[in-house]
Motif scaffolding. Structure first.
Motif, short mmCIF file in Angstrom:
data_model
loop_
_atom_site.label_atom_id
_atom_site.label_comp_id
_atom_site.label_asym_id
_atom_site.label_seq_id
_atom_site.Cartn_x
_atom_site.Cartn_y
_atom_site.Cartn_z
N SER A 124 0.84 -1.20 0.00
CA SER A 124 0.00 0.00 0.00
C SER A 124 0.88 1.25 0.00
CB SER A 124 -0.91 0.01 1.23
OG SER A 124 -1.66 -1.17 1.28
N LEU A 169 3.91 1.59 -1.18
CA LEU A 169 4.47 1.76 -2.52
C LEU A 169 3.41 2.27 -3.47
CD1 LEU A 169 6.69 -1.43 -3.07
CD2 LEU A 169 7.40 0.84 -2.31
N HIS A 170 2.20 1.72 -3.36
CA HIS A 170 1.10 2.10 -4.25
C HIS A 170 0.80 3.59 -4.13
CE1 HIS A 170 -2.52 1.47 -6.62
NE2 HIS A 170 -3.19 2.17 -5.73
N TYR A 171 0.87 4.13 -2.91
CA TYR A 171 0.57 5.55 -2.71
C TYR A 171 1.81 6.43 -2.84
CZ TYR A 171 -4.13 4.15 -1.62
OH TYR A 171 -5.39 3.63 -1.73
N GLY A 172 2.87 5.87 -3.45
CA GLY A 172 3.99 6.70 -3.84
C GLY A 172 5.06 6.93 -2.79
N VAL A 173 5.00 6.24 -1.65
CA VAL A 173 6.08 6.36 -0.66
C VAL A 173 7.35 5.78 -1.29
CG1 VAL A 173 6.87 5.61 1.61
CG2 VAL A 173 4.45 6.20 1.25
N PRO A 174 8.47 6.47 -1.21
CA PRO A 174 9.70 5.95 -1.82
C PRO A 174 10.09 4.59 -1.23
CG PRO A 174 9.99 8.23 -1.12
CD PRO A 174 8.69 7.76 -0.54
N SER A 175 10.62 3.73 -2.09
CA SER A 175 10.89 2.35 -1.72
C SER A 175 11.76 2.21 -0.46
CB SER A 175 11.51 1.62 -2.92
OG SER A 175 11.97 0.37 -2.54
#
Lengths: 204, 204, 204
Positions: C161, C163-169
């Motif tokens: 989730s 990653l899906h919402y754009g939090v850096p890996s």
């Protein structure tokens, strides 16, 4: 020659699987399934692990018919089996070593490293029996038996080393099959064992 | 129509898996895992053995959600399950036959020989239950139960023979599902069994 | 950093597998096999299910040598192991979470849907232990233990989730590893459990 030995090996393994199933009072379907898994399961697992498709018996369904025939024969001939006990152990030893050499060859020809080829050979030689024991709800015998898996492992290492150092394939094959076979027979005869690891503390 | 029957079949198998897990006092994660393996394991094993990727539930994750839902429903409805015992056996019989026909069709469409397609059908029909029993640490029931696997095997052989001799697919499908279902119900009703193979000598 | 954590994780899992084998009086081959299956089996099963070849340890045989080394070390150091009990549980918790994150990442990078990536992460995190228990002829502990698989599942869902919402890996990875690790340690400390499903009626 290797393919003749292969047929002898899957016959021996299928019959040993059928007798294991018989000890657990399985019906004919169970007997045939356990026999096929014992004979063809090690090679199948090797091919699945290496992504090497199609599996041997999928390409050559006659191998499957062969193991089914051997299983049915074993149920019919069961009452005479105990007289063949020694012949049977010898066939099983031959099968172990032949499976190992075949497994190493397949992995090597597919371009895998030597470490993986050794694993492939040992998987082929021994995991049919492991899958048989898992399906029969037993701790795999292999993990507790006299020098069985180690014979497979050593055969694989020596075979691949011989090929690596340029020994012609027929010499390496026949040498390793004979050497591994003799080692296995000596291990049975003198009851050689690998040291056991006994651990008693409750960790989990 | 086959896809509706497939949904009924995975629901029945998932619920049967959930109840098996409940008998072993597993937690919710265990229940859901055993249910999914029971419902989708036979087809997954078939696809892995045939190298047929992606697996069904990987391509259609809704099947997985479906089995999880059925498992959770079974835990909630467990106290009424024994009243549904007969309906349940009928659903299970339908599932066995439908899985077999689906497995045969997939292998046949992938160009495999008839022998392999029969094996694929039987694997699909029966190995979900085998994997369930292995994970629940039991000797697979299948190998000792009344006419269960044999129904799958016969259904597969007849289905593929009908297709081979040009019977249109919808006729072969519905005929084999009805015929296999009736055979299985008769086997339960009259307790038909395959002869067991009992072997007592200690060979290993 | 993830690859260092991976090495720590397979070491911890291999040692835990070796001790399980030791409790069942296996020989050295059994110990090494069980250790390797425990450490590498979850990831191997994930790759086989996703058709993602070659398997990790086939491409990097050094992982296999690593687990073999850890297994042999565990047999030698077994008498001091009970003193390390707490360190060991912490390493195992770290392994569980790291395996999960790695499994999710691999499935996601291969283009699978989020549902399948969660399954892949949980398979990676937990099925090494399931295969260990099947080979040791036990009902998988996992299906009955305190918050173990659920930690893996939650870690996977939160990680994907994020990653899906754009939090850096790197943030998602370290956040989930720390969060999952803390959750697991709390579950051990306070003995949190998932509700068990107990079903007594004999259906089969």
């Amino acid at each position: 020659m290797l393919s003749w030995i292969y047929l002898i090996a899957i016959t021996a393994e299928a019959m040993s699987g059928a007798l294991s199933a018989g000890k657990r009072r399985m019906d004919l379907f169970g007997v045939v399934t356990i026999a096929s898994v014992t004979a063809l399961g090690g090679g199948s697992l090797r091919d699945i692990v290496l992504g090497h498709y199609p599996l041997g018996w999928v390409r050559h369904p006659q191998y499957l018919l062969f193991t089914i025939g051997a299983a049915i024969f074993a149920t019919v001939a069961a009452r005479w089996m105990h007289r063949l006990r020694h012949a049977f152990l010898l066939l099983d030893a031959l099968g172990l070593v032949a499976f190992t050499v075949i497994g190493c060859t397949i992995a090597r020809d597919a371009g895998h490293t030597m470490a993986i080829a050794v694993v492939a050979g040992t998987l082929t030689g021994t995991f049919g029996g492991v899958l048989r024991d898992v399906l029969c709800n037993e701790i795999p015998l292999l993990f507790r038996k006299e020098l069985y898996a180690i014979v497979s492992l050593l055969t694989g290492v020596v075979y691949l080393s011989l090929l690596h150092y340029g020994v012609p394939s027929p010499w390496a094959t026949s040498g390793c099959i004979i050497g591994g076979f003799v080692l296995r027979v000596l291990a049975i005869r003198y009851n050689w064992e690998v040291p056991k690891f006994v651990y008693r503390d409750e960790l989990h």
